[in-house]
Design a protein around this motif. Structure first.
Motif, PDB file in Angstrom:
ATOM      1  N   GLU A 248       0.800  -1.228   0.000  1.00 53.16           N
ATOM      2  CA  GLU A 248       0.000   0.000   0.000  1.00 53.16           C
ATOM      3  C   GLU A 248       0.832   1.276   0.000  1.00 53.16           C
ATOM      4  N   LEU A 249       2.001   1.239   0.654  1.00 51.82           N
ATOM      5  CA  LEU A 249       2.781   2.473   0.854  1.00 51.82           C
ATOM      6  C   LEU A 249       4.231   2.270   0.408  1.00 51.82           C
ATOM      7  N   PRO A 250       4.470   2.172  -0.888  1.00 51.49           N
ATOM      8  CA  PRO A 250       5.838   1.912  -1.379  1.00 51.49           C
ATOM      9  C   PRO A 250       6.889   2.897  -0.865  1.00 51.49           C
ATOM     10  N   PRO A 251       6.586   4.221  -0.793  1.00 52.48           N
ATOM     11  CA  PRO A 251       7.581   5.150  -0.251  1.00 52.48           C
ATOM     12  C   PRO A 251       7.220   5.591   1.175  1.00 52.48           C
ATOM     13  N   GLY A 252       6.543   4.718   1.932  1.00 52.52           N
ATOM     14  CA  GLY A 252       6.037   5.111   3.249  1.00 52.52           C
ATOM     15  C   GLY A 252       6.785   4.524   4.422  1.00 52.52           C
ATOM     16  N   CYS A 253       8.097   4.380   4.289  1.00 53.75           N
ATOM     17  CA  CYS A 253       8.879   3.737   5.350  1.00 53.75           C
ATOM     18  C   CYS A 253       8.775   4.454   6.691  1.00 53.75           C
ATOM     19  N   GLU A 254       8.711   5.779   6.683  1.00 53.16           N
ATOM     20  CA  GLU A 254       8.706   6.543   7.939  1.00 53.16           C
ATOM     21  C   GLU A 254       7.408   6.325   8.727  1.00 53.16           C
ATOM     22  N   ILE A 255       6.264   6.421   8.046  1.00 55.48           N
ATOM     23  CA  ILE A 255       5.000   6.264   8.758  1.00 55.48           C
ATOM     24  C   ILE A 255       4.792   4.815   9.186  1.00 55.48           C
ATOM     25  N   VAL A 256       5.346   3.864   8.436  1.00 57.14           N
ATOM     26  CA  VAL A 256       5.228   2.460   8.833  1.00 57.14           C
ATOM     27  C   VAL A 256       6.162   2.154  10.005  1.00 57.14           C
ATOM     28  N   SER A 257       7.346   2.770  10.031  1.00 58.56           N
ATOM     29  CA  SER A 257       8.222   2.627  11.202  1.00 58.56           C
ATOM     30  C   SER A 257       7.543   3.202  12.440  1.00 58.56           C
ATOM     31  N   LEU A 258       6.835   4.312  12.264  1.00 61.31           N
ATOM     32  CA  LEU A 258       6.070   4.886  13.372  1.00 61.31           C
ATOM     33  C   LEU A 258       4.960   3.936  13.804  1.00 61.31           C
ATOM     34  N   THR A 259       4.331   3.274  12.848  1.00 62.95           N
ATOM     35  CA  THR A 259       3.278   2.304  13.167  1.00 62.95           C
ATOM     36  C   THR A 259       3.824   1.202  14.071  1.00 62.95           C
ATOM     37  N   MET A 260       5.013   0.698  13.744  1.00 63.79           N
ATOM     38  CA  MET A 260       5.621  -0.354  14.573  1.00 63.79           C
ATOM     39  C   MET A 260       5.919   0.148  15.977  1.00 63.79           C
ATOM     40  N   LEU A 261       6.457   1.374  16.073  1.00 66.57           N
ATOM     41  CA  LEU A 261       6.749   1.942  17.393  1.00 66.57           C
ATOM     42  C   LEU A 261       5.474   2.078  18.220  1.00 66.57           C
TER      43      LEU A 261
ATOM     44  N   GLY B 253      13.426  27.095   1.581  1.00 63.42           N
ATOM     45  CA  GLY B 253      14.838  27.089   1.228  1.00 63.42           C
ATOM     46  C   GLY B 253      15.274  25.767   0.635  1.00 63.42           C
ATOM     47  N   PRO B 254      16.442  25.715   0.014  1.00 62.69           N
ATOM     48  CA  PRO B 254      16.909  24.503  -0.656  1.00 62.69           C
ATOM     49  C   PRO B 254      17.236  23.383   0.316  1.00 62.69           C
ATOM     50  N   ILE B 255      17.157  22.160  -0.180  1.00 59.86           N
ATOM     51  CA  ILE B 255      17.494  20.989   0.624  1.00 59.86           C
ATOM     52  C   ILE B 255      18.311  20.025  -0.222  1.00 59.86           C
ATOM     53  N   GLU B 256      19.320  19.427   0.391  1.00 56.01           N
ATOM     54  CA  GLU B 256      20.114  18.393  -0.260  1.00 56.01           C
ATOM     55  C   GLU B 256      19.758  17.050   0.370  1.00 56.01           C
ATOM     56  N   THR B 257      19.433  16.081  -0.427  1.00 58.72           N
ATOM     57  CA  THR B 257      19.010  14.786   0.093  1.00 58.72           C
ATOM     58  C   THR B 257      19.329  13.698  -0.923  1.00 58.72           C
ATOM     59  N   THR B 258      18.794  12.518  -0.681  1.00 58.31           N
ATOM     60  CA  THR B 258      19.012  11.397  -1.594  1.00 58.31           C
ATOM     61  C   THR B 258      17.721  10.590  -1.709  1.00 58.31           C
ATOM     62  N   PHE B 259      17.490  10.038  -2.881  1.00 62.10           N
ATOM     63  CA  PHE B 259      16.319   9.190  -3.069  1.00 62.10           C
ATOM     64  C   PHE B 259      16.523   7.808  -2.450  1.00 62.10           C
ATOM     65  N   MET B 260      17.695   7.558  -1.886  1.00 62.68           N
ATOM     66  CA  MET B 260      17.952   6.315  -1.146  1.00 62.68           C
ATOM     67  C   MET B 260      17.542   6.439   0.321  1.00 62.68           C
ATOM     68  N   GLU B 261      17.011   7.584   0.707  1.00 62.60           N
ATOM     69  CA  GLU B 261      16.572   7.833   2.091  1.00 62.60           C
ATOM     70  C   GLU B 261      15.625   6.745   2.553  1.00 62.60           C
ATOM     71  N   HIS B 262      15.790   6.324   3.825  1.00 63.30           N
ATOM     72  CA  HIS B 262      14.985   5.234   4.368  1.00 63.30           C
ATOM     73  C   HIS B 262      14.876   5.411   5.881  1.00 63.30           C
ATOM     74  N   ALA B 263      13.817   4.875   6.457  1.00 67.36           N
ATOM     75  CA  ALA B 263      13.648   4.898   7.911  1.00 67.36           C
ATOM     76  C   ALA B 263      13.283   3.505   8.394  1.00 67.36           C
ATOM     77  N   VAL B 264      13.811   3.124   9.561  1.00 67.01           N
ATOM     78  CA  VAL B 264      13.559   1.809  10.145  1.00 67.01           C
ATOM     79  C   VAL B 264      13.331   1.977  11.637  1.00 67.01           C
ATOM     80  N   LEU B 265      12.895   0.915  12.293  1.00 65.03           N
ATOM     81  CA  LEU B 265      12.715   0.941  13.743  1.00 65.03           C
ATOM     82  C   LEU B 265      13.858   0.163  14.381  1.00 65.03           C
ATOM     83  N   MET B 266      14.687   0.864  15.140  1.00 61.98           N
ATOM     84  CA  MET B 266      15.791   0.197  15.829  1.00 61.98           C
ATOM     85  C   MET B 266      15.272  -0.469  17.087  1.00 61.98           C
ATOM     86  N   VAL B 267      15.586  -1.783  17.220  1.00 62.04           N
ATOM     87  CA  VAL B 267      15.049  -2.563  18.346  1.00 62.04           C
ATOM     88  C   VAL B 267      16.132  -3.241  19.171  1.00 62.04           C
TER      89      VAL B 267
END
Length: 267
Positions: A86-99, A212-226
């Motif tokens: 359902e959420l291919p680029p939704g790693c952050e909100i899904v990591s929040l879901t796990m927390l 303002g400008p932002i520098e980032t990467t499309f490889m950005e990802h979020a996970v839940l550290m356990v």
């Protein structure tokens, strides 16, 4: 007999004279003490205090108590939730879901998507490159469902949703990694930002945003550290669906630092 009487008188007279001299001296000392407030026989207070404090090492005014020793390893049994399909680029909100599931708030990832702060700024392209778009520090940038281009959200954009569900939420961004590990040791999982392949990005992109400008990467990802130990960090990865997935600690630290040492948790 007369001679003996005279000698006795002389001796008595001598003792009387000596007595008068002694009593006069004592009276003089007492009178001086009364007038000046000083006592010849009293030991100065400074001397007494100095002796009382002798041998005691002075403590620096800014000395802080040291934290207790950290366990060499720790592991939390947090549930894993997948972002696909359902959420291919939704790693952050899904990591929040796990927390939140670990915390005790059993909202689904789709419910939380509705609560997530978003930056609706549309993307502008030039020569095949995005030159203007939203800012992930403000809210989620792009389409989290993947129906059109989606990117992600950073710690400050995701924090309000965490705070709305966990009153004791805390933003640990820019903390030392020791602080992150202590969170785990104390029983609190941590959302951390890394990259999809857990490698430092070789390609970065820059675009302008409303703030303002932002520098980032499309490889950005979020996970839940356990979890953690001396050699590894353990994460629940919403993209792969792996639970307590081990990553070499030094490798993970390099990507976490490259992505700005972002971290969210609670107390």
């Amino acid at each position: 007999m007369v001679i003996l009487q005279n000698i006795a008188k002389y001796i008595l007279t001598l003792f009387l004279i000596l007595g008068l001299v002694f009593s006069s001296g004592v009276f003089t000392v007492l009178l001086y003490a009364k007038v000046t407030g000083k006592e010849f026989l009293a030991e100065p207070a400074s001397v007494v205090m100095a002796e009382a404090n002798e041998g005691k090492a002075a403590k620096p005014a800014d000395e802080k108590p040291q934290p207790p020793p950290k366990p060499a390893s720790a592991m939390l049994d947090a549930p894993v939730v997948k972002q696909l399909p359902e959420l291919p680029p939704g790693c952050e909100i899904v990591s929040l879901t796990m927390l939140l599931h670990y915390y005790g708030v059993n909202k689904s990832k789709m419910e939380l998507v509705k609560e997530m702060v978003k930056d609706p700024t549309p993307a502008k392209w030039e020569n095949g490159q995005i030159v203007y778009w939203g800012n992930p520090n403000t809210g989620y940038v792009g389409d989290v469902t993947g129906k059109s281009r989606g990117f992600g959200v950073y710690h400050s954009g995701l924090f309000p949703t965490l705070k709305d569900n966990v009153p004791t939420a805390v933003d640990l961004t820019q903390s030392d990694f020791d602080v992150i590990e202590r969170q785990i040791a104390n029983g609190f999982p941590v959302i951390v930002w890394t990259t999809i392949d857990y490698a430092v990005p070789k390609k970065w992109v820059t675009w302008d945003t409303p703030i303002g400008p932002i520098e980032t990467t499309f490889m950005e990802h979020a996970v839940l550290m356990v979890g953690y130990d001396e050699q590894h960090v353990y994460v629940n990865d919403p993209l792969s669906g792996k639970k307590s997935h081990p990553i070499a600690k030094q490798q993970f630290l390099a990507t976490w630092e490259a992505m700005g040492k972002q971290a969210l948790s609670y107390h």
